[in-house]
Structure formats: C-alpha cells, structure tokens
Design an enzyme around this catalytic site. Structure first.
Site, PDB file in Angstrom:
ATOM      1  N   ASP A 133       9.653  30.382  30.037  1.00 37.07           N
ATOM      2  CA  ASP A 133       9.138  29.654  28.881  1.00 37.07           C
ATOM      3  C   ASP A 133      10.283  28.907  28.195  1.00 37.07           C
ATOM      4  O   ASP A 133      11.192  28.418  28.865  1.00 37.07           O
ATOM      5  CB  ASP A 133       8.453  30.628  27.924  1.00 37.07           C
ATOM      6  CG  ASP A 133       7.271  30.001  27.210  1.00 37.07           C
ATOM      7  OD1 ASP A 133       7.500  29.299  26.213  1.00 37.07           O
ATOM      8  OD2 ASP A 133       6.130  30.212  27.659  1.00 37.07           O
ATOM      9  N   HIS A 141       7.803  29.005  21.098  1.00 35.24           N
ATOM     10  CA  HIS A 141       6.750  29.315  22.059  1.00 35.24           C
ATOM     11  C   HIS A 141       7.067  30.575  22.854  1.00 35.24           C
ATOM     12  O   HIS A 141       6.263  31.511  22.932  1.00 35.24           O
ATOM     13  CB  HIS A 141       6.541  28.126  22.991  1.00 35.24           C
ATOM     14  CG  HIS A 141       5.270  28.173  23.784  1.00 35.24           C
ATOM     15  ND1 HIS A 141       5.201  28.715  25.047  1.00 35.24           N
ATOM     16  CD2 HIS A 141       4.019  27.745  23.483  1.00 35.24           C
ATOM     17  CE1 HIS A 141       3.958  28.605  25.503  1.00 35.24           C
ATOM     18  NE2 HIS A 141       3.220  28.025  24.577  1.00 35.24           N
ATOM     19  N   VAL A 146      -2.632  33.958  41.908  1.00 32.86           N
ATOM     20  CA  VAL A 146      -2.260  33.933  40.490  1.00 32.86           C
ATOM     21  C   VAL A 146      -3.445  34.428  39.673  1.00 32.86           C
ATOM     22  O   VAL A 146      -4.592  34.055  39.923  1.00 32.86           O
ATOM     23  CB  VAL A 146      -1.853  32.523  40.039  1.00 32.86           C
ATOM     24  CG1 VAL A 146      -1.553  32.503  38.545  1.00 32.86           C
ATOM     25  CG2 VAL A 146      -0.644  32.052  40.837  1.00 32.86           C
ATOM     26  N   SER A 181      -1.988  30.052  26.223  1.00 30.61           N
ATOM     27  CA  SER A 181      -0.589  30.488  26.339  1.00 30.61           C
ATOM     28  C   SER A 181      -0.396  31.858  25.715  1.00 30.61           C
ATOM     29  O   SER A 181       0.405  32.671  26.191  1.00 30.61           O
ATOM     30  CB  SER A 181       0.341  29.496  25.632  1.00 30.61           C
ATOM     31  OG  SER A 181       0.584  28.369  26.417  1.00 30.61           O
TER      32      SER A 181
END
Length: 476
Positions: free
Chosen positions: A130, A163, A269, A320
């Site tokens: 990130d 973030h 995933v 997110s």
C-alpha cells in the site's frame, strides 16, 4: 468437515493452554471463595466456623480455598469448586481503547470472541502492499516488523498519505492501551510501500509481492487497490504467491457497478466487497463474479497519519477498508491451524459465511458475510466438579432437539507450574434435551494441586463455554 474438526480441536486445546497462563489472575477477579458439598453423615465440628451455609440441608457450604483443600484432603466432601462470578448474557469484557465503542465492524466479524478467549494471531505474517505504514503514530509504533519503500528504494516505509496506515490500524493497531482504536490482531505486519500518491505501476507492485513472498514469507497479502486493466505480469506474480501457499486478499473496487477489477478478478485471489453496519450492501461496492464475500467497509474508524486530522484518527469507507477485515479473519483461522491450505481456508470462510443475498452465491454479497462468529456458536452448557483427589465429573446439557455427535476435550495441568500434563479427547453421542455425565480419573502426585479444563465440540462449532475446576491431592 474432518479438517475443520481438526481446527476446532487445535483451537480448543489452544484455549485450554492459554487460559492456564492467566488462571491465578482470573481467580482473583472472577472468584470469591469455594463451594463445597459435604459427604452424607459428615460430622460438622463446632470449631469449623469457616463454613458459610448455602443450602445446608443438602450439605452445600461456602468457604475459603485453604479450608476447602483441607476438607477434600480429609475425604470429607464430595466436591469443591470455585464460586465463580456470573455475568449477564453477552457481557463480554471489551478492550479499554476509547474509540472501541465506535468500532461496530469488529464485533460483526467476531473479534470479541477472539479477544475474550485470548487469541491474537501473533504468529501470522501479513504483508500490506500500500502507501506504507506510519512509523510515528502512537497506535502503530513497534507494530511493523519489516518493510521497504519501492518508490524511493530505501527502508523508509513511513506513510505520508494515511491509506496504508488506515488499513494497518484495522488489522493490527495496539490494543487495550487506553489509546485510540482497537486493532484486530497482534499479527506481524510488513509494510511494502508502493504508492506515494493515488497511483503506482504494476512493475512496482510485483516487486513488493516478490519481497513479501520470498523474503518475508508472509502468510497473507492484503491488496487494497484496483485496476481495470488485465496485466499478465501482475497475474503471474500473484499466481506465484498462491502456489507458495500465500493467501491473497483484494478489494473488488468502488465503482458501484459490475466492473471487474484486478487483482480481485484473478483466479486464486479472494475478492472482498463491502457492507454497512446494518449488513446492507454498500452503494459503492462492485457487484460481479470477483466478489467472494462481504465484510464491513463503510463508516470504518481507524488511524490516520499523525496530525491528519489533528488527533490522528478518522473514519473512512471503501472496499479498500473491507479487505483488511477479511485479512483479520484469515489470520485467525491460519493461527488456529497453520497447516491450512489456501483451498481449505477459502472453503472454511465460504461455508461459514452468513448468507445475506439470494440463497447461495450471488454477485452482490458473494457467499455472504464472512465472520469468525460461526466457529463459536454454542448449543449447550457444561458443568465440571472435583469428585475426589484424582477424579472429576463433567455434565453436558444438550438443550437442542437433536442428538449431537460430539467430542469432549479435557486437559490436566499442574496448578503450581502451569505445566500441561495430559490432554484427552473422547467421542460421544449427546442425546437431545438430556444431560450426559462423565467421570474421569487421572494419576496424581502427592501434595500437589491440579487444574482441569474441559470443553465440548462437534464438527461445526464449540458446543459449550470453557469450564474449569481445581483439584487437590492428599498429603503423604
């Protein structure tokens, strides 16, 4: 099912071991003396003023631990047990972090059950790819064990956006420290900084994945970013991670439509969508076949970088911020059974998700709300009592209308050292609406006290709370 039973066995035995390490502390807080039941025809001596009547006509009295031990050693009582505190239902002790009451998201995924049973997934390694993680925030200092800055090619992974720090706060902010928020785990965090703004390149991300997999040997990678563009390089990098047993979790995107985004849409995933505190689909969360499950992602409280806002905490929404909740769930399951394969982990999560949309799978909620709560559903009560210096008795009341095939687990400890001496598992059929009583014996040493811990489980959940009792042997 057999594999999940193995997990539950490891979980319950792990709980038995963990709770022994804090037994003396909990005894002080949660017990006040001992209850004893005198044997029939036991002579009550006038000098024994330490016995307080409870139900005297049945020989039940309350006393202190020393007197209870002496009575048991003399063979004058049928059993002794701590006089435990009793709590109103659902009154689970909570962390003392001031913002915890605002964190509705953690109870929704079952965190209080993990916290209350002493689990924190501390051996699990999590790679957060990130914008870095703050090295200055009071909740994150000392929580990161390794990292790298792929923007400037150095080891300064400090976050100047928020973030990555926001995500790290959800997963692993310091807990029970009278500050800020409650972090969901004590897992080992690795900060892989690939963003220094709103965008980055695939070439930067794949270098971070390689480091997380081959150098840091992360068990889980959290990818809270998206791209609509298919990249063979990114796909191959992720497939290499999956082949090495890394559980890759990714946000599905915030367009609020059916757009497919990568890496969530890649095979292997685990794609994560968002819901709000009412378990309603978040308006921004994408709806497509990449959605495996949904978890909280709207109105989430976590950490910002210090000074942004002023107190370093804030609220945010987005898939997110849903992804790290899934990372938490996976981390706890991985800590319970480190041998879980990716396929087994995925199957467990899907099997025990709460179906929120159309029956079965749907592209809005996936398989439903992922949560650890299902692993702790209980359908009975367990009592345990010492019946002698080397024996104890357990009684399980199955208050359902169905017979349950179950496993009884009990563990024996030396109360003085906390050393685990023996663990036994036994298979039984528990009749519906009935009590099953079992008596157990064990080999003792003279002048020693023991602690027994016991629990019942079946192939899908723990059936009873953990129970314990202390036993004293006679002196030679």
């Amino acid at each position: 099912m057999k594999n999940f039973l193995k997990i539950l066995l490891r979980l319950c035995i792990g709980l038995l071991i963990f709770t022994t390490s804090v037994w003396s502390e909990n005894t002080t807080e949660n017990e006040s003396g001992y209850i004893v039941k005198l044997k029939e025809n036991t002579v009550f001596l006038a000098s024994e003023t330490d016995l307080t009547p409870v139900i005297p006509q049945e020989g039940i009295y309350k006393t202190d631990e020393k007197t209870a031990a002496e009575l048991q050693a003399a063979g004058r009582i049928e059993y002794m047990e701590p006089d435990h505190l009793v709590y109103l239902a659902d009154d689970i002790p909570a962390p003392n972090d001031p913002f915890y009451p605002q964190q509705w998201n953690l109870p929704m995924i079952g965190f209080p059950l993990m916290w209350n049973n002493g689990l924190d997934a501390r051996e699990v390694r999590i790679g957060i790819i990130d914008s870095g993680i703050s090295t200055e925030h009071e909740e994150l200092m000392g929580r990161v064990v390794g990292g790298y800055n792929f923007i400037d090619n150095n080891e300064d992974y400090n976050d100047n956006q928020k973030h990555g720090s926001f995500i790290a706060g959800i997963i692993g902010a310091a807990t029970n420290n009278d500050k800020g928020i409650t972090g969901g785990s004590n897992s080992k965090l690795y900060a892989l900084k690939v963003f220094d703004g709103d965008t980055t390149y695939v070439s930067t991300i794949v270098k971070a994945i390689d480091l997380a997999v081959n150098t840091y040997h992360c068990h889980i990678i959290n990818l809270s970013f998206t791209t609509p563009d298919l990249s063979k390089t990114l796909e191959k990098s992720i497939q290499n991670a999956v082949k090495k047993g890394v559980f890759v979790i990714a946000a599905v995107g915030n367009e609020g439509n059916e757009q497919l985004n990568y890496p969530a849409a890649f095979d292997g995933v685990f794609g994560v969508g968002s819901i709000d505190k009412n378990k309603q689909h978040s308006y921004f969360s994408n709806k497509n076949q990449s959605v495996d499950v949904v978890v909280p992602g709207e109105g989430i409280t976590s950490v910002y970088i210090p000074g942004n806002p002023e107190n370093g905490y804030g609220t945010g929404s987005g898939t997110s911020y849903a992804a790290p909740h899934m990372t938490l769930i996976a981390a706890y399951l991985k800590s319970i059974d480190p041998t879980l394969t990716i396929n087994e982990l995925e199957q467990l999560i899907k099997n025990y998700a709460e179906d929120l949309g159309e029956p079965g799978y749907d592209p809005v909620f996936g398989w439903g709300l992922a949560s650890l709560t299902a692993f702790y559903q209980k359908c009975g009560s367990l009592d345990i009592a010492a019946t002698g210096s080397n024996e104890f008795e357990t009684s399980f009341f199955n208050y359902t209308n169905q017979k349950i095939e179950a496993v009884h687990i009990w563990a024996l400890y030396d109360s003085n050292t906390g050393l685990l001496l023996d663990t036994q598992t036994e298979d039984y059929s528990l009749p519906a609406n009935d009590i099953t009583t079992l008596r157990h014996t064990f080999t003792t040493l003279p002048d020693t006290s023991y602690e027994i811990k016991s629990i019942w489980i079946n192939s899908f959940s723990a059936l009873s709370p953990l129970s314990d009792v202390k036993i004293y042997t006679s002196k030679e």
